[in-house]
Write a protein that holds these residues in place. Structure first.
Motif, PDB file in Angstrom:
ATOM      1  N   CYS A   1       0.848  -1.205   0.000  1.00 43.37           N
ATOM      2  CA  CYS A   1       0.000   0.000   0.000  1.00 43.37           C
ATOM      3  C   CYS A   1       0.878   1.248   0.000  1.00 43.37           C
ATOM      4  CB  CYS A   1      -0.880   0.039   1.241  1.00 43.37           C
ATOM      5  SG  CYS A   1      -2.007  -1.342   1.356  1.00 43.37           S
ATOM      6  N   LEU A   2       0.379   2.262  -0.683  1.00 42.27           N
ATOM      7  CA  LEU A   2       1.074   3.555  -0.646  1.00 42.27           C
ATOM      8  C   LEU A   2       0.915   4.150   0.754  1.00 42.27           C
ATOM      9  CD1 LEU A   2      -0.186   5.280  -3.935  1.00 42.27           C
ATOM     10  CD2 LEU A   2       2.140   4.461  -3.454  1.00 42.27           C
ATOM     11  N   PRO A   3       1.821   5.043   1.152  1.00 44.16           N
ATOM     12  CA  PRO A   3       1.655   5.701   2.441  1.00 44.16           C
ATOM     13  C   PRO A   3       0.275   6.358   2.553  1.00 44.16           C
ATOM     14  CG  PRO A   3       3.791   6.222   1.506  1.00 44.16           C
ATOM     15  CD  PRO A   3       3.042   5.466   0.456  1.00 44.16           C
ATOM     16  N   ALA A   4      -0.355   6.205   3.719  1.00 44.13           N
ATOM     17  CA  ALA A   4      -1.688   6.772   3.962  1.00 44.13           C
ATOM     18  C   ALA A   4      -1.636   7.588   5.251  1.00 44.13           C
ATOM     19  CB  ALA A   4      -2.706   5.638   4.093  1.00 44.13           C
ATOM     20  N   GLN A   5      -2.582   8.520   5.381  1.00 44.71           N
ATOM     21  CA  GLN A   5      -2.632   9.312   6.604  1.00 44.71           C
ATOM     22  C   GLN A   5      -3.818   8.899   7.453  1.00 44.71           C
ATOM     23  OE1 GLN A   5      -2.365  11.295   3.438  1.00 44.71           O
ATOM     24  NE2 GLN A   5      -1.473  13.223   4.118  1.00 44.71           N
ATOM     25  N   VAL A   6      -3.646   8.981   8.751  1.00 42.32           N
ATOM     26  CA  VAL A   6      -4.761   8.693   9.662  1.00 42.32           C
ATOM     27  C   VAL A   6      -4.673   9.631  10.861  1.00 42.32           C
ATOM     28  CG1 VAL A   6      -3.495   6.798  10.793  1.00 42.32           C
ATOM     29  CG2 VAL A   6      -5.958   6.907  10.997  1.00 42.32           C
ATOM     30  N   GLN A   7      -5.830  10.103  11.290  1.00 44.56           N
ATOM     31  CA  GLN A   7      -5.870  10.961  12.476  1.00 44.56           C
ATOM     32  C   GLN A   7      -6.995  10.486  13.390  1.00 44.56           C
ATOM     33  OE1 GLN A   7      -4.727  14.831  11.733  1.00 44.56           O
ATOM     34  NE2 GLN A   7      -5.576  15.704  13.613  1.00 44.56           N
ATOM     35  N   LYS A   8      -6.633  10.355  14.668  1.00 46.61           N
ATOM     36  CA  LYS A   8      -7.626   9.904  15.653  1.00 46.61           C
ATOM     37  C   LYS A   8      -8.664  10.994  15.877  1.00 46.61           C
ATOM     38  CE  LYS A   8      -7.751   8.507  20.512  1.00 46.61           C
ATOM     39  NZ  LYS A   8      -6.952   8.167  21.693  1.00 46.61           N
ATOM     40  N   ILE A   9      -9.938  10.596  15.956  1.00 43.06           N
ATOM     41  CA  ILE A   9     -11.007  11.543  16.287  1.00 43.06           C
ATOM     42  C   ILE A   9     -11.535  11.246  17.690  1.00 43.06           C
ATOM     43  CG2 ILE A   9     -13.360  12.282  15.670  1.00 43.06           C
ATOM     44  CD1 ILE A   9     -12.581  11.898  12.727  1.00 43.06           C
ATOM     45  N   SER A  10     -11.740   9.957  17.968  1.00 44.77           N
ATOM     46  CA  SER A  10     -12.131   9.548  19.325  1.00 44.77           C
ATOM     47  C   SER A  10     -11.551   8.152  19.534  1.00 44.77           C
ATOM     48  CB  SER A  10     -13.654   9.552  19.454  1.00 44.77           C
ATOM     49  OG  SER A  10     -14.184   8.523  18.642  1.00 44.77           O
ATOM     50  N   GLU A  11     -11.832   7.501  20.653  1.00 48.54           N
ATOM     51  CA  GLU A  11     -11.202   6.194  20.942  1.00 48.54           C
ATOM     52  C   GLU A  11     -11.400   5.199  19.802  1.00 48.54           C
ATOM     53  OE1 GLU A  11      -9.017   5.623  23.082  1.00 48.54           O
ATOM     54  OE2 GLU A  11      -9.338   7.543  24.090  1.00 48.54           O
ATOM     55  N   LYS A  12     -12.587   5.251  19.161  1.00 48.25           N
ATOM     56  CA  LYS A  12     -12.865   4.222  18.141  1.00 48.25           C
ATOM     57  C   LYS A  12     -13.132   4.808  16.757  1.00 48.25           C
ATOM     58  CE  LYS A  12     -14.254   0.267  20.883  1.00 48.25           C
ATOM     59  NZ  LYS A  12     -14.114   0.672  22.274  1.00 48.25           N
ATOM     60  N   ILE A  13     -12.958   6.103  16.612  1.00 49.71           N
ATOM     61  CA  ILE A  13     -13.234   6.707  15.293  1.00 49.71           C
ATOM     62  C   ILE A  13     -12.000   7.469  14.813  1.00 49.71           C
ATOM     63  CG2 ILE A  13     -14.685   8.368  14.032  1.00 49.71           C
ATOM     64  CD1 ILE A  13     -16.960   7.647  15.930  1.00 49.71           C
ATOM     65  N   CYS A  14     -11.691   7.307  13.524  1.00 52.08           N
ATOM     66  CA  CYS A  14     -10.563   8.059  12.960  1.00 52.08           C
ATOM     67  C   CYS A  14     -10.870   8.451  11.519  1.00 52.08           C
ATOM     68  CB  CYS A  14      -9.289   7.222  13.019  1.00 52.08           C
ATOM     69  SG  CYS A  14      -9.395   5.658  12.148  1.00 52.08           S
ATOM     70  N   LEU A  15     -10.050   9.374  11.007  1.00 51.52           N
ATOM     71  CA  LEU A  15     -10.171   9.785   9.602  1.00 51.52           C
ATOM     72  C   LEU A  15      -8.957   9.256   8.853  1.00 51.52           C
ATOM     73  CD1 LEU A  15     -11.721  11.542   7.498  1.00 51.52           C
ATOM     74  CD2 LEU A  15     -10.120  13.366   8.050  1.00 51.52           C
ATOM     75  N   VAL A  16      -9.209   8.521   7.776  1.00 48.98           N
ATOM     76  CA  VAL A  16      -8.121   7.935   6.986  1.00 48.98           C
ATOM     77  C   VAL A  16      -8.124   8.556   5.605  1.00 48.98           C
ATOM     78  CG1 VAL A  16      -7.303   5.799   5.894  1.00 48.98           C
ATOM     79  CG2 VAL A  16      -8.250   5.722   8.194  1.00 48.98           C
ATOM     80  N   CYS A  17      -6.934   8.831   5.080  1.00 44.37           N
ATOM     81  CA  CYS A  17      -6.815   9.339   3.704  1.00 44.37           C
ATOM     82  C   CYS A  17      -5.958   8.374   2.889  1.00 44.37           C
ATOM     83  CB  CYS A  17      -6.182  10.726   3.722  1.00 44.37           C
ATOM     84  SG  CYS A  17      -5.862  11.355   2.071  1.00 44.37           S
ATOM     85  N   LEU A  18      -6.555   7.835   1.808  1.00 48.58           N
ATOM     86  CA  LEU A  18      -5.827   6.933   0.898  1.00 48.58           C
ATOM     87  C   LEU A  18      -5.586   7.638  -0.426  1.00 48.58           C
ATOM     88  CD1 LEU A  18      -7.661   3.473   1.104  1.00 48.58           C
ATOM     89  CD2 LEU A  18      -5.804   4.338   2.538  1.00 48.58           C
ATOM     90  N   HIS A  19      -4.511   7.252  -1.096  1.00 48.91           N
ATOM     91  CA  HIS A  19      -4.209   7.845  -2.404  1.00 48.91           C
ATOM     92  C   HIS A  19      -4.312   6.799  -3.507  1.00 48.91           C
ATOM     93  CE1 HIS A  19      -2.836  11.509  -0.394  1.00 48.91           C
ATOM     94  NE2 HIS A  19      -2.526  10.662   0.569  1.00 48.91           N
ATOM     95  N   GLU A  20      -5.037   5.761  -3.243  1.00 53.67           N
ATOM     96  CA  GLU A  20      -5.261   4.668  -4.196  1.00 53.67           C
ATOM     97  C   GLU A  20      -6.529   3.952  -3.745  1.00 53.67           C
ATOM     98  OE1 GLU A  20      -2.035   1.876  -3.660  1.00 53.67           O
ATOM     99  OE2 GLU A  20      -2.170   2.097  -1.496  1.00 53.67           O
TER     100      GLU A  20
END
Ligand code: URA
Length: 259
Positions: free
Chosen positions: A164-183
């Motif tokens: 997988c290409l490098p992806a970004q992730v940021q925690k929003i709460s204990e069980k929720i996060c935002l992920v960014c994929l480039h593929e």
């Protein structure tokens, strides 16, 4: 499309004759971007202006672009024997216009899907060369680990050897996060979290490129967009800018059940 006289545009795209259209204009039945038009000679640009007749949008006749907020249990396909397809979310007058989904979400995923007749744009959006970023609000079964941002940013190898290409992730709460994929590899978000020992309970796509799902668009709802707005789709936005926008809309997204 270049500029065209309003009477010609309406006569070409409705069952009204040019004379009947002139009458409708006089009666105040026609608007361009919400402003009443009365002069038959006035020119409009159907790709950038919204033309309505008795309040109903008249399609430009060139390419169509429609954003939908896909609910669970709708397949990103134009037809299927067993499941409802995303085309079934559209009203009859839009359903039979050679629209197809540009990109896929799993049957149980929700959120932004673009339906278009524009094969060239779909190709640009999907081509791995363009790396158009896609943003997902992800609900996890187990708590978010502090190691995830680094693990995803390093570019992961999945259990079957897929890189997988490098992806970004940021925690929003204990069980929720935002992920960014480039593929867009098969079940990619689910498989990435499985590889770090977690499990995706629900996945909601909130943005593609610079196009963010309008928070007031309900699940199952659709919105026609202009070609000029579509260009935002391909324009890479910074993860932080999209993250901030999504966070400000966060309470409006129905990310937990997706029904
Ligand atoms: N990744 C997934 O696992 N599923 C989707 O629907 C989209 C991205």
């Amino acid at each position: 499309m270049t500029e065209i006289r309003i009477d010609k545009f309406l006569a070409d795209r409705t069952n009204y004759s040019r004379n009947a259209v002139r009458l409708l204009l006089k009666q105040g039945a026609v608007c361009a971007d919400g402003v009443r038009m009365t002069d038959a000679k006035q020119k409009i640009n159907p790709d950038t202006q919204e033309i309505t007749l008795h309040g109903k949008k008249i399609h430009s006749g060139s390419q169509l672009y429609i954003i939908i907020n896909k609910p669970k249990d709708y397949l990103c396909a134009t037809e299927d024997k067993y499941h409802k397809t995303v085309l079934e979310l559209l009203p009859d007058d839009l359903r039979h216009k050679d629209l197809f989904p540009a990109g896929r979400l799993d049957l149980d995923s929700t959120g932004l899907v673009l339906l278009t007749t524009d094969g060239q744009l779909a190709h640009q959006m999907l081509s791995p060369k363009h790396h158009v970023p896609k943003y997902y609000l992800v609900t996890l079964a187990r708590n978010f680990e502090d190691s995830y941002p680094e693990q995803l940013a390093a570019g992961m190898t999945l259990s079957d050897g897929t890189e997988c290409l490098p992806a970004q992730v940021q925690k929003i709460s204990e069980k929720i996060c935002l992920v960014c994929l480039h593929e867009g590899k098969y079940h990619q978000v689910k498989r990435m979290f499985a590889a770090v020992g977690n499990h995706v309970e629900h996945l909601h796509r909130t943005a593609v490129g610079g196009m963010i799902l309008p928070p007031d668009l309900p699940l199952g709802g659709h919105l026609e967009i202009f070609h000029k707005d579509i260009l935002k789709l391909l324009k890479p936005e910074s993860f932080q800018a999209v993250y901030e926008q999504i966070m400000s809309d966060f309470s409006s997204y129905s990310i937990n059940d997706g029904q």
